[in-house]
Design a protein around this motif. Structure first.
Motif, PDB file in Angstrom:
ATOM      1  N   GLU A  13     -21.039 -55.977 -31.509  1.00  0.00           N
ATOM      2  CA  GLU A  13     -20.399 -54.463 -32.080  1.00  0.00           C
ATOM      3  C   GLU A  13     -20.327 -54.144 -33.906  1.00  0.00           C
ATOM      4  O   GLU A  13     -20.813 -54.963 -34.258  1.00  0.00           O
ATOM      5  N   SER A  14     -20.611 -53.328 -33.437  1.00  0.00           N
ATOM      6  CA  SER A  14     -20.210 -52.441 -34.756  1.00  0.00           C
ATOM      7  C   SER A  14     -18.881 -51.871 -35.145  1.00  0.00           C
ATOM      8  O   SER A  14     -17.891 -52.033 -34.237  1.00  0.00           O
TER       9      SER A  14
ATOM     10  N   SER B 197     -23.485 -47.556 -26.498  1.00  0.00           N
ATOM     11  CA  SER B 197     -22.342 -46.732 -27.755  1.00  0.00           C
ATOM     12  C   SER B 197     -21.565 -46.023 -27.090  1.00  0.00           C
ATOM     13  O   SER B 197     -20.690 -45.977 -27.475  1.00  0.00           O
ATOM     14  N   LYS B 198     -21.625 -45.524 -25.807  1.00  0.00           N
ATOM     15  CA  LYS B 198     -20.967 -44.501 -24.402  1.00  0.00           C
ATOM     16  C   LYS B 198     -19.749 -45.533 -23.773  1.00  0.00           C
ATOM     17  O   LYS B 198     -20.120 -45.692 -23.264  1.00  0.00           O
ATOM     18  N   ALA B 199     -18.924 -44.496 -23.923  1.00  0.00           N
ATOM     19  CA  ALA B 199     -18.071 -45.138 -22.814  1.00  0.00           C
ATOM     20  C   ALA B 199     -18.265 -45.445 -21.418  1.00  0.00           C
ATOM     21  O   ALA B 199     -17.648 -46.569 -20.950  1.00  0.00           O
TER      22      ALA B 199
ATOM     23  N   ARG C 130     -20.482 -47.814 -21.263  1.00  0.00           N
ATOM     24  CA  ARG C 130     -19.544 -49.480 -21.503  1.00  0.00           C
ATOM     25  C   ARG C 130     -19.366 -50.124 -20.643  1.00  0.00           C
ATOM     26  O   ARG C 130     -19.415 -51.230 -20.555  1.00  0.00           O
TER      27      ARG C 130
ATOM     28  N   ARG D 145     -10.555 -53.630 -38.471  1.00  0.00           N
ATOM     29  CA  ARG D 145     -12.174 -53.530 -38.297  1.00  0.00           C
ATOM     30  C   ARG D 145     -13.525 -53.332 -39.409  1.00  0.00           C
ATOM     31  O   ARG D 145     -14.369 -52.448 -38.672  1.00  0.00           O
TER      32      ARG D 145
ATOM     33  N   HIS E  53     -17.686 -48.486 -36.377  1.00  0.00           N
ATOM     34  CA  HIS E  53     -16.440 -47.664 -35.850  1.00  0.00           C
ATOM     35  C   HIS E  53     -16.384 -48.071 -34.096  1.00  0.00           C
ATOM     36  O   HIS E  53     -15.891 -46.774 -33.862  1.00  0.00           O
ATOM     37  N   ARG E  54     -16.773 -49.103 -33.335  1.00  0.00           N
ATOM     38  CA  ARG E  54     -16.761 -49.297 -31.768  1.00  0.00           C
ATOM     39  C   ARG E  54     -15.869 -50.346 -31.087  1.00  0.00           C
ATOM     40  O   ARG E  54     -15.356 -50.937 -30.793  1.00  0.00           O
TER      41      ARG E  54
ATOM     42  N   ARG F 140     -12.965 -49.940 -29.743  1.00  0.00           N
ATOM     43  CA  ARG F 140     -12.437 -49.517 -28.150  1.00  0.00           C
ATOM     44  C   ARG F 140     -13.347 -50.427 -27.964  1.00  0.00           C
ATOM     45  O   ARG F 140     -13.263 -50.208 -26.365  1.00  0.00           O
ATOM     46  N   CYS F 141     -14.461 -51.303 -27.961  1.00  0.00           N
ATOM     47  CA  CYS F 141     -14.673 -52.162 -27.107  1.00  0.00           C
ATOM     48  C   CYS F 141     -13.905 -53.336 -26.819  1.00  0.00           C
ATOM     49  O   CYS F 141     -14.082 -53.400 -25.169  1.00  0.00           O
TER      50      CYS F 141
END
Length: 283
Positions: free
Chosen positions: A164-165, A141-143, A146, A218, A167-168, A171-172
């Motif tokens: 993936e969720s 979960s942390k950038a 990841r 999203r 809320h991420r 960014r992912c």
């Protein structure tokens, strides 16, 4: 082996449409003495819909260890038990691994009632090679973690499947573009089998833009099916990369040259950018 006919049944449940539930799964949940469910409140809606009144207990990531002895004791008493997750196939990024191991060690049968699995469903519709693939589950979960994990996967030639969720997800995908290469193709599958199911196949850079265009894109639960690294790019030597970067640096800036080289070679953008900085400094 134990002489009892009791067994632990691993039962796949629908990931969206309840009509996808098989008759065999329905019979199994009706016939066992106990259902172990990831979320009893969620699963109770399923059993009510199916007209099943089998007793239920919770089994999730926080209490799995404490539930094992109870379930093994039920098996020893001759009762069969079914394990279900909130949706899809248990143990696939869901609880159950420790339980299955303990039940097998105790000598009882573990049987599968196969059905929905979001990873396989997404792979079947993504439009990317499906003969060889790797299931990665959820990335960190942390950038920083990841991106580090993506860097480890950058040269993987098999198709990569990631959960993936909501809320991420944006960014992912952006991290995938930066680390794996802006031109790496990604199949995004959202809300599989549900009312708002959606899937697209785009290059990483374009997919990040596609997600940013509409908040609705999203929302929900996501499976990302990522194109593997081209075999040819994995065999390229440093001389080929240096020559390519030399030509590109003569035409444009370092960042743009690195992105273009990543698209052309399939190699990680951060790796190529570091080499581009070295070459630019040398000049």
């Amino acid at each position: 082996m134990q002489s009892t006919t009791a067994a632990l049944w691993i039962v796949a449940t629908p990931i969206g449409n309840l009509g996808d539930f098989s008759d065999r799964a329905r019979r199994t949940l009706n016939d066992v003495a106990l259902i172990a469910a990831e979320d009893t409140r969620h699963s109770a809606r399923l059993t009510r819909h199916l007209g099943i009144d089998t007793p239920m207990m919770s089994l999730h990531e926080h209490n799995e260890g404490a539930r094992i002895d109870t379930i093994v004791e039920r098996l020893a008493a001759g009762d069969s038990v079914a394990l279900i997750s909130d949706a899809g196939t248990p143990l696939i990024s869901d609880p159950g691994y420790a339980l299955v191991g303990a039940v097998r060690a105790a000598g009882y049968a573990v049987l599968a009632v196969p059905g929905a699995c979001a990873a396989i469903a997404a792979l079947s519709i993504a439009g990317l090679p499906s003969d060889r693939f790797v299931f990665e589950g959820f990335l960190p979960s942390k950038a920083t973690a990841r991106r580090s994990r993506l860097a480890e996967l950058a040269d993987e030639s098999r198709t990569l499947i990631v959960y993936e969720s909501s809320h991420r997800i944006e960014r992912c995908v952006r991290d995938m573009g930066e680390v794996l290469g802006a031109g790496r193709r990604i199949g995004l599958c959202r809300e599989l089998t549900k009312l708002h199911e959606q899937s697209v196949l785009l290059e990483a850079e374009a997919l990040a833009g596609w997600l940013a265009e509409d908040d609705n894109r999203r929302r929900g639960e996501f499976v990302l099916v990522v194109e593997g690294a081209p075999e040819a790019s994995r065999e390229r030597g440093e001389i080929d990369l240096d020559a390519l970067l030399g030509e590109l640096l003569a035409l444009t800036g370092t960042k743009q040259a690195a992105k273009a080289a990543a698209r052309l070679t399939g190699r990680a953008t951060n790796e190529i950018y570091a080499r581009a900085l070295e070459l630019a400094a040398a000049d």
